[in-house]
Design a protein around this motif. Structure first.
Motif, PDB file in Angstrom:
ATOM      1  N   PRO A   1       1.026  -1.033   0.054  1.00  0.00           N
ATOM      2  CA  PRO A   1      -0.058  -0.079  -0.154  1.00  0.00           C
ATOM      3  C   PRO A   1       0.860   1.281  -0.116  1.00  0.00           C
ATOM      4  O   PRO A   1       2.025   1.373   0.772  1.00  0.00           O
ATOM      5  CB  PRO A   1      -1.619   0.192   1.479  1.00  0.00           C
TER       6      PRO A   1
ATOM      7  N   TYR B   1      -7.011  -8.007  -3.088  1.00  0.00           N
ATOM      8  CA  TYR B   1      -7.008  -7.436  -1.793  1.00  0.00           C
ATOM      9  C   TYR B   1      -6.317  -5.749  -1.600  1.00  0.00           C
ATOM     10  O   TYR B   1      -5.468  -6.653  -0.738  1.00  0.00           O
ATOM     11  CB  TYR B   1      -7.161  -8.158  -0.791  1.00  0.00           C
TER      12      TYR B   1
ATOM     13  N   LYS C   1      -7.128  -3.733   1.084  1.00  0.00           N
ATOM     14  CA  LYS C   1      -6.936  -3.373   2.251  1.00  0.00           C
ATOM     15  C   LYS C   1      -6.943  -4.149   3.401  1.00  0.00           C
ATOM     16  O   LYS C   1      -7.470  -4.428   4.616  1.00  0.00           O
ATOM     17  CB  LYS C   1      -8.982  -3.281   2.785  1.00  0.00           C
TER      18      LYS C   1
ATOM     19  N   LYS D   1      -2.435  -1.232   5.665  1.00  0.00           N
ATOM     20  CA  LYS D   1      -2.140   0.027   5.482  1.00  0.00           C
ATOM     21  C   LYS D   1      -1.323   0.455   6.205  1.00  0.00           C
ATOM     22  O   LYS D   1       0.057  -0.005   6.814  1.00  0.00           O
ATOM     23  CB  LYS D   1      -3.210   0.426   5.786  1.00  0.00           C
TER      24      LYS D   1
ATOM     25  N   VAL E   1      -5.310  -3.925   8.986  1.00  0.00           N
ATOM     26  CA  VAL E   1      -6.736  -3.949   8.905  1.00  0.00           C
ATOM     27  C   VAL E   1      -7.458  -4.501   9.457  1.00  0.00           C
ATOM     28  O   VAL E   1      -8.263  -3.492  10.148  1.00  0.00           O
ATOM     29  CB  VAL E   1      -7.290  -3.142   7.165  1.00  0.00           C
TER      30      VAL E   1
END
Ligand SMILES: [Zn+2]
Length: 223
Positions: free
Chosen positions: A115, A145, A147, A150, A177
């Motif tokens: 990320p 995926y 998320k 983070k 997360v």
């Protein structure tokens, strides 16, 4: 641009971008991907794809598709700082060609992009790792995926730091997360655009472990 059909996108790119390959100066049918198909195919190291074990990532196997050289450095700069989403899409497609066999060999469940910090995404206008991962996932029918973890620290660019500064810079930069469910049990791919020492990947691997993901491979476009 992403939502346009491919042939229409090619027409748009041919209007927007110069029609000459910046590496070999050959005329291009369209400007998509910045380099001509031949230069894309001949990127040094494109065929090697050997597993490496980077020092800070002893247990995690890493594969890099393309060598980070003068041409690919410019490619990355265009992608990151000149809004060239088409390059990120092209990288995802090329990575799928290089590493498509891993899906069956490792029974892969998902791809997780490294990320970016939200501030960096706002500055850049888009998240190039997410675009690469979406393109890669689309080609290989693999869910993405973005998320699960983070980035909570807007770290300095790693390329400007020494090895020890890189580890300090990234300490606590990534957090899980959510706790993953059964859907994500199995091997996942962590995907980054550029890998230097592996310290970014280490931060992500630790956060993924905290999220409950134990088995993963790391792949990178350039390194
Ligand atoms: Zn060329």
């Amino acid at each position: 641009m992403k939502t346009l059909p491919k042939n229409l996108r090619n027409v748009v790119y041919s209007l927007l971008f110069p029609l000459y390959c910046p590496s070999c100066e050959k005329h291009l049918d369209n400007g998509r991907g910045w380099l001509c198909p031949e230069c894309w195919s001949s990127l040094i190291g494109a065929e090697k794809g050997q597993w490496q074990h980077l020092k800070p990532l002893k247990k995690i196997a890493v594969k890099v598709a393309f060598q980070y050289d003068d041409v690919t450095r410019m490619l990355v700069q265009q992608m990151k700082f000149n809004g060239r989403i088409d390059i990120a899409e092209m990288i995802g497609e090329k990575l799928a060609l290089c590493f498509g066999n891993l899906v069956v060999d490792y029974q892969l469940k998902a791809v997780i992009p490294v990320p970016l910090h939200p501030v960096r995404v706002r500055e850049r206008g888009y998240d190039q790792n997410l675009v690469i991962a979406n393109s890669f996932g689309r080609e290989l029918n693999l869910p993405v995926y973005p998320k699960v973890i983070k980035r909570i620290k807007n770290t300095k660019p790693q390329s400007r730091l020494s090895n020890s500064e890189r580890m300090t810079n990234l300490r606590g930069a990534f957090k899980p997360v959510m706790k993953t469910n059964d859907k994500l049990s199995g091997t996942v791919i962590l995907l980054d655009d550029v890998i230097h020492t592996g310290s970014t990947a280490v931060g992500c691997v630790n956060a993924l472990n905290e999220a409950g993901i134990k088995d993963m491979l790391v792949i990178s476009a350039f390194g």
